[in-house]
Scaffold this motif. Sequence first.
Motif, PDB file in Angstrom:
ATOM      1  N   ASN A   3       3.658  -9.867  -4.449  1.00 23.65           N
ATOM      2  CA  ASN A   3       5.100 -10.128  -4.462  1.00 23.65           C
ATOM      3  C   ASN A   3       5.460 -11.217  -5.469  1.00 23.65           C
ATOM      4  OD1 ASN A   3       5.331  -8.258  -2.397  1.00 23.65           O
ATOM      5  ND2 ASN A   3       5.635  -9.764  -0.785  1.00 23.65           N
ATOM      6  N   ALA A   4       4.636 -12.260  -5.533  1.00 21.26           N
ATOM      7  CA  ALA A   4       4.910 -13.359  -6.461  1.00 21.26           C
ATOM      8  C   ALA A   4       4.773 -12.900  -7.909  1.00 21.26           C
ATOM      9  CB  ALA A   4       3.976 -14.531  -6.182  1.00 21.26           C
ATOM     10  N   LEU A   5       3.730 -12.127  -8.201  1.00 21.54           N
ATOM     11  CA  LEU A   5       3.569 -11.608  -9.556  1.00 21.54           C
ATOM     12  C   LEU A   5       4.776 -10.773  -9.958  1.00 21.54           C
ATOM     13  CD1 LEU A   5      -0.199 -10.464  -9.537  1.00 21.54           C
ATOM     14  CD2 LEU A   5       0.746 -12.608 -10.426  1.00 21.54           C
ATOM     15  N   GLU A   6       5.205  -9.900  -9.052  1.00 21.88           N
ATOM     16  CA  GLU A   6       6.354  -9.042  -9.348  1.00 21.88           C
ATOM     17  C   GLU A   6       7.616  -9.872  -9.567  1.00 21.88           C
ATOM     18  OE1 GLU A   6       8.873  -5.338  -7.311  1.00 21.88           O
ATOM     19  OE2 GLU A   6       7.102  -6.160  -6.332  1.00 21.88           O
ATOM     20  N   LYS A   7       7.816 -10.891  -8.727  1.00 20.05           N
ATOM     21  CA  LYS A   7       8.997 -11.740  -8.817  1.00 20.05           C
ATOM     22  C   LYS A   7       9.096 -12.398 -10.188  1.00 20.05           C
ATOM     23  CE  LYS A   7      12.482 -14.180  -7.057  1.00 20.05           C
ATOM     24  NZ  LYS A   7      13.742 -13.578  -6.586  1.00 20.05           N
ATOM     25  N   TYR A   8       7.957 -12.768 -10.767  1.00 19.06           N
ATOM     26  CA  TYR A   8       7.944 -13.478 -12.042  1.00 19.06           C
ATOM     27  C   TYR A   8       7.602 -12.568 -13.216  1.00 19.06           C
ATOM     28  CZ  TYR A   8       8.683 -17.872  -9.638  1.00 19.06           C
ATOM     29  OH  TYR A   8       9.244 -18.895  -8.902  1.00 19.06           O
ATOM     30  N   GLY A   9       7.659 -11.274 -13.013  1.00 19.63           N
ATOM     31  CA  GLY A   9       7.482 -10.313 -14.104  1.00 19.63           C
ATOM     32  C   GLY A   9       6.081 -10.249 -14.655  1.00 19.63           C
ATOM     33  N   ILE A  10       5.078 -10.567 -13.842  1.00 21.56           N
ATOM     34  CA  ILE A  10       3.683 -10.491 -14.264  1.00 21.56           C
ATOM     35  C   ILE A  10       3.075  -9.209 -13.701  1.00 21.56           C
ATOM     36  CG2 ILE A  10       1.428 -11.611 -14.180  1.00 21.56           C
ATOM     37  CD1 ILE A  10       2.933 -14.274 -13.699  1.00 21.56           C
ATOM     38  N   GLU A  11       2.502  -8.410 -14.559  1.00 24.59           N
ATOM     39  CA  GLU A  11       1.958  -7.124 -14.127  1.00 24.59           C
ATOM     40  C   GLU A  11       0.736  -7.322 -13.224  1.00 24.59           C
ATOM     41  OE1 GLU A  11       0.317  -2.887 -16.036  1.00 24.59           O
ATOM     42  OE2 GLU A  11       1.043  -4.503 -17.336  1.00 24.59           O
ATOM     43  N   TYR A  12       0.717  -6.598 -12.130  1.00 25.51           N
ATOM     44  CA  TYR A  12      -0.428  -6.638 -11.218  1.00 25.51           C
ATOM     45  C   TYR A  12      -1.609  -5.920 -11.846  1.00 25.51           C
ATOM     46  CZ  TYR A  12      -3.409  -5.419  -7.239  1.00 25.51           C
ATOM     47  OH  TYR A  12      -4.482  -5.244  -6.395  1.00 25.51           O
ATOM     48  N   ASP A  13      -2.762  -6.548 -11.850  1.00 25.51           N
ATOM     49  CA  ASP A  13      -3.984  -5.978 -12.418  1.00 25.51           C
ATOM     50  C   ASP A  13      -5.036  -5.922 -11.320  1.00 25.51           C
ATOM     51  OD1 ASP A  13      -6.293  -5.314 -13.773  1.00 25.51           O
ATOM     52  OD2 ASP A  13      -6.009  -6.763 -15.399  1.00 25.51           O
ATOM     53  N   GLN A  14      -5.395  -4.709 -10.898  1.00 30.65           N
ATOM     54  CA  GLN A  14      -6.339  -4.576  -9.793  1.00 30.65           C
ATOM     55  C   GLN A  14      -7.726  -5.111 -10.145  1.00 30.65           C
ATOM     56  OE1 GLN A  14      -6.614  -0.442  -8.777  1.00 30.65           O
ATOM     57  NE2 GLN A  14      -7.639   0.152 -10.677  1.00 30.65           N
ATOM     58  N   ASN A  15      -8.023  -5.235 -11.437  1.00 25.65           N
ATOM     59  CA  ASN A  15      -9.313  -5.794 -11.839  1.00 25.65           C
ATOM     60  C   ASN A  15      -9.413  -7.286 -11.544  1.00 25.65           C
ATOM     61  OD1 ASN A  15     -10.454  -3.394 -12.878  1.00 25.65           O
ATOM     62  ND2 ASN A  15      -9.288  -3.632 -14.778  1.00 25.65           N
ATOM     63  N   LEU A  16      -8.270  -7.911 -11.292  1.00 21.14           N
ATOM     64  CA  LEU A  16      -8.275  -9.338 -10.985  1.00 21.14           C
ATOM     65  C   LEU A  16      -8.360  -9.607  -9.484  1.00 21.14           C
ATOM     66  CD1 LEU A  16      -5.613 -10.751 -13.497  1.00 21.14           C
ATOM     67  CD2 LEU A  16      -8.102 -10.531 -13.765  1.00 21.14           C
ATOM     68  N   VAL A  17      -8.561  -8.561  -8.705  1.00 22.44           N
ATOM     69  CA  VAL A  17      -8.665  -8.694  -7.254  1.00 22.44           C
ATOM     70  C   VAL A  17     -10.047  -8.226  -6.800  1.00 22.44           C
ATOM     71  CG1 VAL A  17      -7.732  -8.003  -5.010  1.00 22.44           C
ATOM     72  CG2 VAL A  17      -6.188  -8.391  -6.944  1.00 22.44           C
ATOM     73  N   VAL A  18     -10.757  -9.084  -6.076  1.00 21.80           N
ATOM     74  CA  VAL A  18     -12.089  -8.766  -5.562  1.00 21.80           C
ATOM     75  C   VAL A  18     -12.097  -9.050  -4.062  1.00 21.80           C
ATOM     76  CG1 VAL A  18     -14.541  -9.362  -5.621  1.00 21.80           C
ATOM     77  CG2 VAL A  18     -13.227  -9.277  -7.748  1.00 21.80           C
ATOM     78  N   GLU A  19     -12.697  -8.152  -3.301  1.00 23.41           N
ATOM     79  CA  GLU A  19     -12.781  -8.348  -1.851  1.00 23.41           C
ATOM     80  C   GLU A  19     -13.958  -9.247  -1.503  1.00 23.41           C
ATOM     81  OE1 GLU A  19     -12.854  -5.794   2.363  1.00 23.41           O
ATOM     82  OE2 GLU A  19     -13.145  -4.760   0.433  1.00 23.41           O
ATOM     83  N   GLY A  20     -13.668 -10.298  -0.760  1.00 21.81           N
ATOM     84  CA  GLY A  20     -14.711 -11.165  -0.236  1.00 21.81           C
ATOM     85  C   GLY A  20     -14.702 -11.104   1.279  1.00 21.81           C
ATOM     86  N   ARG A  21     -15.033 -12.230   1.903  1.00 20.64           N
ATOM     87  CA  ARG A  21     -15.046 -12.300   3.364  1.00 20.64           C
ATOM     88  C   ARG A  21     -14.457 -13.634   3.813  1.00 20.64           C
ATOM     89  NH1 ARG A  21     -18.010  -8.873   6.326  1.00 20.64           N
ATOM     90  NH2 ARG A  21     -18.144 -10.455   7.964  1.00 20.64           N
ATOM     91  N   PHE A  22     -13.897 -13.643   5.032  1.00 17.54           N
ATOM     92  CA  PHE A  22     -13.349 -14.878   5.558  1.00 17.54           C
ATOM     93  C   PHE A  22     -14.437 -15.837   6.052  1.00 17.54           C
ATOM     94  CE2 PHE A  22      -8.994 -12.855   6.427  1.00 17.54           C
ATOM     95  CZ  PHE A  22      -8.473 -13.399   5.262  1.00 17.54           C
ATOM     96  N   ASP A  23     -15.669 -15.341   6.216  1.00 21.47           N
ATOM     97  CA  ASP A  23     -16.779 -16.251   6.484  1.00 21.47           C
ATOM     98  C   ASP A  23     -17.443 -16.581   5.144  1.00 21.47           C
ATOM     99  OD1 ASP A  23     -18.323 -14.001   5.868  1.00 21.47           O
ATOM    100  OD2 ASP A  23     -18.561 -13.448   7.974  1.00 21.47           O
TER     101      ASP A  23
END
Length: 340
Positions: A200-220
């Motif tokens: 939402n923040a990226l969209e609000k500021y006109g920054i394109e979402y790039d799925q390569n910049l998202v990696v799944e980790g763990r909360f532990d």
Amino acid sequence: MITIKEVAELANVSQSTVSRALNGHKSVKEKNRVKVFDAIEKLGYQPNAFAQALASNKSHSIGMLVGTFDGPYFGPLMHHVEKVVRQKNYHLIITSGHENYDEEQESIHFLNAKKIDGLVLTSDMMSDADILQIVEKTPATMLMNRYIPEISDQCICMDNEWGGYIATEYLIKNGHTRIGCVTGQLSKIDSRERLQGYRNALEKYGIEYDQNLVVEGRFDHDGNDKAVRRLMDRDSGITGIFCLNDSIALAAYGVCHDRGMTVGEDISIVGFDNHTYSQYMTPSLTTIHFPLEDMACEAARGVLNMLEGKPLANINTRLFPTLMERGSVKTLETAPVTPA
């Protein structure tokens, strides 16, 4: 061991009168009630809690199901729930589902066998239908960090999406536009909501979402260093990382150190949860404060209100996170980014 028979003999009343006195029956004459409790005091009689629960249909105990006993999240939740219910002379029985559906169900069966009066519940594994069945059996139930419309007034929720938004916006306002994100398990709703806030923040500021910049980790702590390495290897232009909890941020600090990078100078990091250790990291971690104590206390008060026949109108069911600005974010000398 002192028995109810001995109490009855000393008080010169029947055993049934002792039982009714212990369970607060109005049918017991005041003079007999006084005799019973005088005898109990003299003998040091301790009523059997399970027998009392069967007789009165109340155990004066509240159950609590948590995902795990490990880590800095559930510990404070358990502590503050227990603190509130003990003030009303209830005991807390805690069990863990170990983030496994079958074990969560087994834990609920265990708590029901203990004749609990109420329940404080956290669950990522059970469906809404499963939880509604639990509430049908134990009406005095409060659900934490999850929302089900049918029991909306019994759900204590933190606006994780807003937290993800303000974390990402803070990086953007400090000049960062290549912002990586390391999530928790995407099977968890709070992880998905925080990720949505990032988007939402990226969209609000006109920054394109790039799925390569998202990696799944763990909360532990398991494997988060590998997740951070994957993210940084994908894009050397990343200047900021939003870590969806402070454990992930801690792993990111370690990876940056190994690569000769200084957090707050060469790269900026924002965490989430504001665990106690976050302020003692070097540099201290900019993070999102999760109001754990408020969530636990509101859930406990909600259960107690229902048990006492009080309305839930005074329970705050929606909590908002706040940004804790510290030393892990550098302001870049770039043109300011404005909302699109």
